[in-house]
Design an enzyme around this catalytic site. Structure first.
Site, PDB file in Angstrom:
ATOM      1  N   SER A 232      -1.107   3.833   7.576  1.00  0.00           N
ATOM      2  CA  SER A 232      -1.319   2.572   7.198  1.00  0.00           C
ATOM      3  C   SER A 232      -2.094   1.619   8.507  1.00  0.00           C
ATOM      4  O   SER A 232      -3.110   2.251   8.892  1.00  0.00           O
ATOM      5  CB  SER A 232       0.129   1.746   7.175  1.00  0.00           C
ATOM      6  OG  SER A 232      -0.287   0.553   6.469  1.00  0.00           O
ATOM      7  N   THR A 233      -1.573   0.807   9.081  1.00  0.00           N
ATOM      8  CA  THR A 233      -2.068   0.027  10.374  1.00  0.00           C
ATOM      9  C   THR A 233      -2.433   1.242  11.169  1.00  0.00           C
ATOM     10  O   THR A 233      -1.501   1.676  11.665  1.00  0.00           O
ATOM     11  CB  THR A 233      -1.073  -1.060  10.805  1.00  0.00           C
ATOM     12  OG1 THR A 233      -0.779  -1.870   9.593  1.00  0.00           O
ATOM     13  CG2 THR A 233      -1.740  -1.841  11.692  1.00  0.00           C
ATOM     14  N   HIS A 259      -3.053   2.965   3.159  1.00  0.00           N
ATOM     15  CA  HIS A 259      -2.776   1.622   2.839  1.00  0.00           C
ATOM     16  C   HIS A 259      -3.875   0.796   2.983  1.00  0.00           C
ATOM     17  O   HIS A 259      -4.511   0.348   3.954  1.00  0.00           O
ATOM     18  CB  HIS A 259      -1.605   0.797   3.200  1.00  0.00           C
ATOM     19  CG  HIS A 259      -0.327   1.413   3.256  1.00  0.00           C
ATOM     20  ND1 HIS A 259       0.870   1.103   3.846  1.00  0.00           N
ATOM     21  CD2 HIS A 259       0.127   2.502   2.243  1.00  0.00           C
ATOM     22  CE1 HIS A 259       1.762   1.972   3.341  1.00  0.00           C
ATOM     23  NE2 HIS A 259       1.497   2.682   2.575  1.00  0.00           N
ATOM     24  N   MET A 351       2.692   0.288   9.784  1.00  0.00           N
ATOM     25  CA  MET A 351       3.920  -0.673   9.557  1.00  0.00           C
ATOM     26  C   MET A 351       4.971  -0.164   8.352  1.00  0.00           C
ATOM     27  O   MET A 351       4.253   0.292   7.445  1.00  0.00           O
ATOM     28  CB  MET A 351       3.585  -2.149   9.142  1.00  0.00           C
ATOM     29  CG  MET A 351       2.614  -2.991  10.420  1.00  0.00           C
ATOM     30  SD  MET A 351       2.473  -4.645   9.847  1.00  0.00           S
ATOM     31  CE  MET A 351       1.212  -5.032  11.070  1.00  0.00           C
ATOM     32  N   ASP A 354       7.155   3.183   4.876  1.00  0.00           N
ATOM     33  CA  ASP A 354       6.559   4.372   3.466  1.00  0.00           C
ATOM     34  C   ASP A 354       6.337   5.572   3.880  1.00  0.00           C
ATOM     35  O   ASP A 354       5.955   5.814   5.112  1.00  0.00           O
ATOM     36  CB  ASP A 354       5.380   3.720   3.007  1.00  0.00           C
ATOM     37  CG  ASP A 354       4.908   4.363   1.995  1.00  0.00           C
ATOM     38  OD1 ASP A 354       5.664   4.765   0.872  1.00  0.00           O
ATOM     39  OD2 ASP A 354       3.334   4.245   1.634  1.00  0.00           O
TER      40      ASP A 354
END
Length: 409
Positions: A232-233, A259, A351, A354
Site C-alpha cells: 500500500s503506502t 492499493h 498503512m 490488509d
C-alpha cells in the site's frame, strides 16, 4: 507532539480547504503555506515541517521538481495531491519515484463535500506519515548515488507479437529449481536479521529460528509455484525496487496487489512493464498465470486465483463491504485455497493491516510468508500486523528481497 504540516498549492481554495480540514484535528498543526514549488522549497527549509502536502501542477515550479529538490536538499515527507486522470496518475507516480511518500486524489466534488469521510482520510494519512513515514525511499537514495543516471532505469522491450503471446499463454506455470543467493548476499541477509531487535513473542521465535539457521542461504522455498506481493503506502517505489531486479527468465508467475484507484493501476502497470525485464500488465479476467509475468490487480476490483482453473485468475467487482479494492487478504486467501503450500507471499510497506488475515490462511496451508522490515518500510502497518501475529517466516529489508528472488543474478 502535533504533526507539523506545510501546504503547497497554487489554488487559494485548496490551500484554505486543506488548512481547514487539518486544523480540525488536534494531532496536526498547520505551520505555513506556499503557492508554488519554488516558494514551497523555501518554506520547507525555513519551517522544517514534518509533512508537506504538495500539488502537482503549479506555476514557476511544479510539484515533481519541487519534490526532487526537497529530497536532495532537506529530505521531508511529502504527500502529493493529484487528479484521478491518466495524466494525473503518471505525474503522481513520477513524484513517488522522486521521493514522495503518498498521494491523495484531488476530486473537487469530494473536497467541497462537508462529510467527515475526506477529513478523516486526510488527517489519518498525515498523522501516520508524520509519525512513521520515511523522508526518502531506499530506491531513491541508491538511484541518486549513481552519477549520471536518471532516477529510473528504463528497459524498453519490443512489443511481443501475437504469435509469441499465444505461445506463452499455452504454457502453464512450471516447476523450477530452487533459487539461491550468492554467499555475500546471504551473509548480509542473515546478519541483518540477527542484528534487528524483534522484541518478544513471535518475533523472538523468528529471531531464534534465524540463529539456528546460521549460514544457510535464504532462497525461494523449493515448492513455490506462485509469488504474491501485497503493498500500500510506499508500495509503488518498493515494487519497482524489487521487480526491476528480476530477470526475464524469472521462473514463477507473480500477482501484485497494490492499493490504488483504477486509473493509477492502469498507468502503473504500463510503467512497470517498461522498467522491468519481466512482463507486467494490469490483470484482466481470465488472464493465465505465466512464469516471468506479473499481473497487477486493477483498482476498484478484486483479484482471485480461479478455483477451478488454477492457472488462471478472475477479476471480480469491488465489494463495498470491503475497505480495500483490491484487497491483499482476498488474493492471499484465494491463493491459499488453490496453491496451498506452493505460495510465497510477500507483504510490503503500507498503512493498516490488509494481508494479515490472508497470511493466516496461507500459513495454515503451509505457505511461506516474508514481511518487509520496519527500518526499510515507508509505513510499517501491514508488515507489522503480519509479524505481530507470528505469521512471517522471514523479516527482510527491502533491498534484500529482489536479490533473493532473482537468485543473486
Amino acid at each position: 507532539m502535533a504533526v507539523r504540516v506545510l501546504i503547497v498549492d497554487d489554488s487559494g481554495f485548496f490551500r484554505h480547504r486543506i488548512s481547514e480540514l487539518l486544523a480540525s484535528d488536534p494531532r496536526i498543526e498547520v505551520v505555513g503555506s506556499a503557492s508554488n514549488g519554488r516558494e514551497g522549497i523555501e518554506q520547507v527549509k525555513k519551517l522544517r515541517p514534518d509533512v508537506v502536502t504538495m500539488d502537482v501542477e503549479m506555476p514557476q515550479m511544479n510539484g515533481i521538481e519541487a519534490v526532487r529538490i526537497i529530497m536532495r536538499d532537506c529530505p521531508t515527507k511529502v504527500m502529493m495531491l493529484s487528479s484521478l486522470t491518466q495524466e494525473g496518475a503518471r505525474v503522481t507516480l513520477q513524484a513517488l519515484e522522486a521521493g514522495a511518500v503518498d498521494y491523495l486524489s484531488k476530486d473537487m466534488r469530494a473536497w467541497m463535500d462537508r462529510s467527515l469521510s475526506l477529513q478523516k482520510q486526510l488527517c489519518d494519512k498525515i498523522v501516520t506519515i508524520g509519525s512513521q513515514g520515511r523522508a526518502l525511499t531506499p530506491f531513491m537514495a541508491r538511484s541518486r548515488a549513481k552519477e549520471g543516471q536518471s532516477s529510473t532505469t528504463m528497459v524498453f522491450r519490443p512489443q511481443r507479437s501475437r504469435s509469441s503471446d499465444a505461445a506463452a499463454a499455452s504454457a502453464s506455470p512450471a516447476p523450477a529449481a530452487q533459487s539461491t543467493v550468492n554467499s555475500r548476499a546471504a551473509s548480509t541477509a542473515t546478519s541483518t536479521a540477527l542484528r534487528r531487535p524483534l522484541g518478544g513473542g513471535a518475533a523472538a521465535d523468528l529471531a531464534a529460528r534465524s540463529t539456528l539457521r546460521g549460514s544457510q542461504r535464504l532462497a525461494i522455498p523449493r515448492d513455490t509455484r506462485l509469488v504474491v506481493i501485497g503493498s500500500s503506502t510506499g508500495g509503488p517505489a518498493a515494487l519497482q525496487e524489487i521487480l526491476t531486479q528480476l530477470p526475464a527468465s524469472f521462473p514463477y508467475p507473480l500477482l501484485l496487489i497494490q492499493h490504488m484507484p483504477k486509473t493509477f493501476t492502469t498507468v502503473f502497470a504500463e510503467r512497470l512493464n517498461q522498467q522491468c525485464q519481466i512482463a507486467v500488465k494490469e490483470a484482466e479476467d481470465g488472464d493465465r498465470l505465466q512464469p516471468g509475468r506479473a499481473l497487477l490487480a486493477p483498482g476498484g476490483h478484486q483479484l482471485i486465483v480461479d478455483g477451478k482453473q488454477h492457472d488462471r485468475i478472475r477479476i471480480l467487482p469491488g465489494d463495498d463491504r470491503l475497505t480495500y479494492k483490491p484487497s491483499v487478504d482476498v488474493t492471499y486467501g484465494s491463493a491459499a485455497k488453490s496453491y496451498g503450500n506452493r505460495v510465497l507471499a510477500i507483504i510490503l510497506t503500507g498503512m493498516g493491516a490488509d494481508g494479515s488475515e490472508g497470511a493466516r490462511l496461507l500459513k495454515q496451508a503451509g505457505a511461506h510468508v516474508w514481511a518487509q522490515s520496519k527500518d526499510s518500510c515507508t509505513i510499517f502497518g501491514m508488515p507489522q500486523a503480519v509479524i505481530k501475529a507470528g505469521l512471517a517466516n522471514e523479516i527482510l529489508d527491502l533491498e534484500q528481497i529482489g536479490p533473493i528472488l532473482s537468485g543473486g543474478r
